[in-house]
Structures are given as C-alpha cells and as structure tokens.
Design an enzyme around this catalytic site. Sequence first.
Site, short mmCIF file in Angstrom:
data_model
loop_
_atom_site.label_atom_id
_atom_site.label_comp_id
_atom_site.label_asym_id
_atom_site.label_seq_id
_atom_site.Cartn_x
_atom_site.Cartn_y
_atom_site.Cartn_z
N GLU A 1 -11.19 -0.58 6.03
CA GLU A 1 -10.60 -1.84 5.52
C GLU A 1 -11.16 -3.05 6.25
O GLU A 1 -10.43 -3.84 6.85
CB GLU A 1 -9.07 -1.78 5.64
CG GLU A 1 -8.45 -0.70 4.76
CD GLU A 1 -6.94 -0.77 4.65
OE1 GLU A 1 -6.31 -1.41 5.50
OE2 GLU A 1 -6.38 -0.18 3.72
N GLU B 1 -7.84 6.00 0.05
CA GLU B 1 -6.44 5.88 0.47
C GLU B 1 -5.61 5.42 -0.71
O GLU B 1 -6.02 4.50 -1.42
CB GLU B 1 -6.25 4.86 1.60
CG GLU B 1 -6.63 5.33 2.95
CD GLU B 1 -6.31 4.29 4.03
OE1 GLU B 1 -5.26 3.61 3.93
OE2 GLU B 1 -7.13 4.16 4.95
C1 BGP Z 1 -4.03 1.23 5.38
C2 BGP Z 1 -4.65 1.76 6.63
C3 BGP Z 1 -4.08 3.02 7.15
C4 BGP Z 1 -2.64 3.29 6.81
C5 BGP Z 1 -2.20 2.77 5.47
C6 BGP Z 1 -0.71 2.72 5.25
O1 BGP Z 1 -4.07 -0.13 5.36
O2 BGP Z 1 -6.03 1.95 6.48
O3 BGP Z 1 -4.42 3.16 8.50
O4 BGP Z 1 -1.78 3.19 7.82
O5 BGP Z 1 -2.70 1.50 5.20
O6 BGP Z 1 -0.17 1.62 5.90
P1 BGP Z 1 1.09 1.71 6.82
O7 BGP Z 1 0.81 2.79 7.79
O8 BGP Z 1 1.23 0.40 7.46
O9 BGP Z 1 2.21 2.03 5.90
#
Ligand code: BGP
Length: 495
Positions: A199, A393
């Site tokens: 990201e 993701e």
């Molecule tokens: C993305 C990231 C991850 C992950 C996911 C979910 O932005 O790449 O590392 O954590 O989001 O977000 P969160 O864990 O804040 O719910």
Amino acid sequence: MGFKEGFLWGGATAANQLEGAWDVDGRGPSTDDVATGGSATAPRYLTYRMPDGTVGKGGLFSLDEIPSEAEFCCVEGEYYPNHEGIDFYHRYEEDIQLFAEMGFKAFRMSIAWSRIFPAGDELEPNEAGLAFYDRVFDCLIAHGIEPVVTISHYETPLGLVNKWGAWRDRRTIDCFCRYAETVFRRYRDKVKYWMTFNEINCMNINGWIGAGVASGDPRVTLPAAHNQLVAAARAVRMGHEINPDFQIGCMVTFSQGMVYPYCCDPADVHAAWELAARCYFFLDVQCRGYYPSYQLKYYEHEGIHVDITDEDRADLAAGTVDYIGFSYYRSCVATTHDDVPLVAPDSPMAKVLGVKNPYLGTTDWGWTIDPLGLRNALDVLYDRYQMPLFVVENGFGAIDEVGPDGIVADDARIAYMRAHIEAMRDAVDEDGVDLMGYTMWGPIDLVSASTGEMRKRYGFIYVDKHDDGTGTLARSRKKSFGWYRHVIETNGAEL
Ligand code: BGP
C-alpha cells in the site's frame, strides 16, 4: 469461463501483525513495536522519549502533534500488541497446515526487514532471520503453497527512524536495496511472486505506517514517497537481473482509488478525480515508469518540493512492474458540498474514511461495504494499464463470538466475501479482466494495523487472543473455513 487455471487462491498477512517474537533471534525493533492498542473510537498511540528523558505518546492519525525531537521507543506500563502478535514465529507449521487444509494455492506474507537487518543500516544480514524464512518457505512449498512475498509491509526498522527519519532521507534507499538484494538472492529458487511496498499510496494519509515518517503533511510525506518509488524501481530491476522468472508487482490500496462523486455536480466529479489522482500517480509511476503531468503540477501548486534527479528518472523508467497488486476493502466518496455527513465521525480515521455513501452500509469500524466497487476497480485498472491484476487483500473485519459449540458462525464474513468474489468473477467473465489471484486479508485472526486490536477479526481461523493480551493462542476453524475450502475446490464456481 470463470477464474483461470492456476488462479492463486489464498490469504494475505504481514510479518509484524502475526509473527510476534519481536526481539527473538536478533530481530531489531520496527515501527510497529512502539504502537499501542486502540479501537474503533480510540486512537493507537506511538510512544517516545524526549531528550530530557520524559516520555510521551502521540496518536497514529495525528502525527503532526508529535514533537520533532521525539525518539521512538517502548515505555514501561504500555501494552504493545505486535510484540507477541499471534506467535506465528513459533506456530507457523500448524498455521500452514491449516491453510493447506483449506486448499490454499498461495500465501501472501511479508519479510520483517528488521529480522534481516536489525537496525536497518548494517552491511551484513542476520543469519537467524534469514533461516526463519527459509523454514517458512520450505514448509509452504512442501504443502504445495506458492509464497507471495511483500518485501516491506508496514514496518521500517526503528533504527532508521531514530537515526535519520527513515524514508525522509535518501540513505534509506540504499539500505532498502541492500535488504531487497539479500532476500532476492537468498530465496531466488523458493519465491517467484514479489511485491515491493505494501500500500505504497498510504503515504497520502499517514507517513508512519508505511515509512516511519511521523507526519501527515504532504510536503514531508510525498518526498519520502518518492524515495520509496525510486527504491522500488531499483529493486524491481535488480530482482529481474537476479532471476528473470521473478514476477514483481507494486501494491496500492485501491480503497483510495475507487472514488465516487457524491452527486452529479461537475465539481464533485472533479473532486473525485483529484482524490483518485493521488492514488493513480503511484500506479502511473510504477507501471509506466514516469511521473504523470497532473502530479507534477500538483507539487507545483501545493509548494511540495520533491527532488527528482536524472538518475531517479532513469531508475523509474527501468524498474516498471510485472503486475498490479492491490487491496480493496471499501470505496470512498468525494464532494465539494459541506453538508454531507462523515461515514464514521467518531473514528480516529474519520478524515480518511470521509463522507458517507447513502447507498451503502458499513462494517462496525465504519468501512463502507461495496462489492460492485471491486468490479469497478478491476475494470478501470485493467483498462488503464492492460496489466495482470492481483487482488492481494480484501476482507471483513468484525467482532466474532464463539458459539456454545466452540465455533464462530461468521455468516456476515461469508456474505461479504461471496459478494466480492462474485464481483471479481463478473469482472473476469463479463469484462475480460486478466486476474491472477485473490489472497483475502487475514486468513487467520491477527493484530489490526490501524487499531492494534485483536477484536477486529478477519480470519477463517479463530485465534484465542484478546486485546488485553490474554488468551491461549489456540487456533480453531470458523464456519467460513469450510466455505472458503469449497470455493477454492471449485475454483470459485460455487460460492
Ligand atoms: C491494509 C493493510 C493490512 C491490514 C488491512 C486491514 O490496509 O495492508 O496490513 O491490516 O489493511 O486493516 P486493519 O488491520 O486496520 O483492519
């Protein structure tokens, strides 16, 4: 029809959010090790010490309040959820066994930079760190699971942060390239699919998470982002030299790219483009090899000074990626009207999450749920770049209750994922998008990046670990576990 043969079904994780063992076998501290736990309404804090010895903490989403002389460190009396994570470091065999049981074809994971170079700027790597990932890759391969590796996923060695402000300083480019070269050479025959920075466009909203830069000011974060772009391009070129079969992608959060105008007022349409452009420019640079005119003009108008040298231009041109990896959790809305309510006014991320889309619901954390937005995203990305796409993701962060039978009946998660996979299938079948795979976020419950919580769970596998640090760390299958196994078994034909 449907998903292609060899489609990379699986799950995605990040080292800092699951490994734990934060100070084991020579690992150095990273940016996540100084972050406390927060919640949907309370911020995660970063802790630090001032030159006079006093300690302090500043919100992860209010970085500009942190004094510039702060030296980041752990302080007594605070709880740091990433230190233990879910202890994947010691339990990876059991976890990979469970992924294999679901039929995973791919597992996206990251290497912790500070396990390999503990302070970030050493000249020689830490053998114990390298050996750990050998064991993990060997175990994946033995189960027929393809490792998909992010070189830097939301963690920068703290040593580089405290020494020279991490990615604010160009010296970090060389440190990163040394690290990338080390892992490319070491895992040359074990890993084929790579991504440079997770990201990378997160720099638009937060300098800390992706780059160890305690600022949200674009005059600070965008020059740091440039350093990452140069480092990424050099790494791509180097990786291709080390093994021409490597597939090396970029990775952006397209939650920031799928922007709808709030209404058909042309001013809103323009506002939507402006917001999306802050995301697209990263893709333009990494896929096309040069800065787009709109981004350079934006720097000019906003007084943002980014030092782009001739050597940088040559590096960017020579280091374009093989595929586009992206995360997609939600779409967002842009407007010039000031009477539109925020989607999550009480969230520490309220500004990031923006205004509410009246047509769509949200998760308990205020993240808009928009499956069709994923098809929209795939369509526009494929049309614009004509490159293979990889959804690396996507997932549903929710509170899970363990039922009396010991099982979490996570029907809402199944519904979320079914709708998103259907949208992907439509993009492939109806629109002809070239899609390589789908690694949903968090196949096993892990520490949340934005809040530090365990309560915000994404997994098919439940982990008995709680926000106060208690729990046995035992793993168990949720209802969605069997559902996803069937999805993979039928290559997405039966959802
Ligand atoms: C993305 C990231 C991850 C992950 C996911 C979910 O932005 O790449 O590392 O954590 O989001 O977000 P969160 O864990 O804040 O719910």
